[in-house]
Write an enzyme that holds these catalytic residues in place. Structure first.
Site, PDB file in Angstrom:
ATOM      1  N   GLY A  11       0.811  -1.213   0.000  1.00  0.00           N
ATOM      2  CA  GLY A  11       0.000   0.000   0.000  1.00  0.00           C
ATOM      3  C   GLY A  11       0.842   1.259   0.000  1.00  0.00           C
ATOM      4  O   GLY A  11       2.075   1.215   0.065  1.00  0.00           O
ATOM      5  N   ASP A  36      -2.472 -13.919   4.782  1.00  0.00           N
ATOM      6  CA  ASP A  36      -3.792 -13.421   4.386  1.00  0.00           C
ATOM      7  C   ASP A  36      -4.410 -12.721   5.584  1.00  0.00           C
ATOM      8  O   ASP A  36      -4.790 -13.366   6.562  1.00  0.00           O
ATOM      9  CB  ASP A  36      -4.670 -14.580   3.918  1.00  0.00           C
ATOM     10  CG  ASP A  36      -6.029 -14.121   3.423  1.00  0.00           C
ATOM     11  OD1 ASP A  36      -6.285 -12.899   3.456  1.00  0.00           O
ATOM     12  OD2 ASP A  36      -6.828 -14.979   3.015  1.00  0.00           O
ATOM     13  N   ASP A 102      -8.975   9.252  11.492  1.00  0.00           N
ATOM     14  CA  ASP A 102      -9.835  10.329  11.986  1.00  0.00           C
ATOM     15  C   ASP A 102     -11.316   9.967  11.884  1.00  0.00           C
ATOM     16  O   ASP A 102     -12.160  10.577  12.551  1.00  0.00           O
ATOM     17  CB  ASP A 102      -9.559  11.623  11.206  1.00  0.00           C
ATOM     18  CG  ASP A 102      -9.714  11.466   9.701  1.00  0.00           C
ATOM     19  OD1 ASP A 102      -9.407  10.378   9.175  1.00  0.00           O
ATOM     20  OD2 ASP A 102     -10.113  12.441   9.029  1.00  0.00           O
ATOM     21  N   TYR A 125     -16.762   1.906   7.891  1.00  0.00           N
ATOM     22  CA  TYR A 125     -15.295   1.951   7.933  1.00  0.00           C
ATOM     23  C   TYR A 125     -14.818   2.493   9.278  1.00  0.00           C
ATOM     24  O   TYR A 125     -13.966   1.892   9.952  1.00  0.00           O
ATOM     25  CB  TYR A 125     -14.764   2.812   6.783  1.00  0.00           C
ATOM     26  CG  TYR A 125     -13.316   3.209   6.943  1.00  0.00           C
ATOM     27  CD1 TYR A 125     -12.304   2.254   6.815  1.00  0.00           C
ATOM     28  CD2 TYR A 125     -12.958   4.525   7.240  1.00  0.00           C
ATOM     29  CE1 TYR A 125     -10.961   2.620   6.985  1.00  0.00           C
ATOM     30  CE2 TYR A 125     -11.632   4.884   7.402  1.00  0.00           C
ATOM     31  CZ  TYR A 125     -10.637   3.930   7.279  1.00  0.00           C
ATOM     32  OH  TYR A 125      -9.327   4.281   7.453  1.00  0.00           O
TER      33      TYR A 125
END
Length: 305
Positions: A11, A36, A102, A125
């Site tokens: 990432g 995984d 945040d 999320y």
């Protein structure tokens, strides 16, 4: 040498952590077939096998809108994986650095969120990341053996993020709409990576002199802006670097005009004073940090031509 297991190595934050790795860090970056993150048993067993001094858990399900309809995978990655890393680290005696967000806050106040404020996420999320934090705090036996580091509006030279989306849209369209009533502090992956490594390198000192420290910290680049003003800055820098052509229009719109699956906090600025004081470091203005990141992005693009 300090043995560090990095999740999410492919990432944007993982890229910057690898790039800025200090000389005394032995970094292990397993591929998905080797670890995984959705498999909690694999998270637990891999930790027992490697016995890292640290796990840097940068792996996350970050698609805020898709999370609304993909609860199961989102919670497995953002809540359950950290829980099982913590369980295993209790056995091995290692440390955990958990990257959080945040979005654990609802955004209804108009001043920066403190590290110990009650979490009130308004989307799946944010809820998954908040519950991930809770599981770590429940599971880790020793307060000194973990840090939860929240950040905001993360942008790196690699991967898909707000900057890459804006540059891509402005290369194809003459006019785009960007939300102007959501506010926070942009943070570059390079800035965050440097802070993460500083935490790790100073940890023995912190354990000795700050044994009862609060385990949650915040880090973002300095300053507050909206997505709209951030887009204008990216456009300005992109013009100078030759990433975007002239005569493009960025139109400010309200959140109510831009329909998304997930609700976003309207103000999610993080108070970073405790991190600054603990590590004795200063924050970089977000404009300067973003400029450096886009230069890196441009140079990377040229190298790949």
């Amino acid at each position: 040498m300090i043995k560090v297991l990095l999740t999410g190595a492919s990432g944007q934050l993982g890229h910057s952590l690898i790039k800025t790795k200090p000389a005394n860090i032995y970094l292990i970056t397993p591929k998905r077939e080797e670890l995984d993150i959705i498999n909690t048993k694999a998270c637990f067993e891999k930790t027992l096998e490697i016995k890292p001094d640290w796990i840097l858990n940068c792996a996350a399900y970050t698609s805020v809108d898709l999370a609304e309809s993909n609860h199961e995978v989102c919670f497995k990655i953002n809540r359950d994986a950290p829980k099982y890393f913590a369980k295993a680290l209790n056995i091995t005696g290692g440390n955990l650095m958990q990257i959080s967000t945040d979005y654990v806050f609802n955004g209804t106040q108009n001043y920066p969120y403190l590290t110990d404020q009650i979490k009130t996420p308004i989307n799946i999320y944010g809820r998954s990341k908040a519950e991930g934090e809770d599981e770590i705090q429940k599971e880790m036996n020793n307060l000194e053996n973990f840090y939860i580091l929240r950040t905001s509006w993360l942008i790196g030279e690699k991967g898909v993020n707000f900057a890459s989306k804006i540059i891509n849209l402005l290369s194809k369209k003459d006019k785009i709409d960007v939300v102007s009533d959501q506010f926070s502090s942009p943070t570059t992956t390079l800035s965050l990576a440097n802070v993460i490594w500083t935490f790790i390198l100073k940890d023995k000192f912190i354990k000795k002199y700050k044994p009862n420290r609060y385990p949650i910290y915040h880090w973002s680049d300095d300053g507050i802006t909206s997505w709209y003003k951030l887009a204008l800055e990216i456009y300005s820098i992109g013009l100078k670097l030759g990433l975007i052509e002239t005569n493009k229009i960025i139109n400010p719109i309200k959140s109510s005009e831009y329909k998304t699956n997930a609700q976003r906090p309207s103000f999610s600025v993080l108070d970073c004073k405790s991190t600054q004081n603990l590590l004795n470091i200063e924050r970089i203005p977000w404009q300067k940090s973003i400029h450096q990141t886009l230069i890196e992005k441009f140079e990377e693009k040229n190298r790949n031509i």
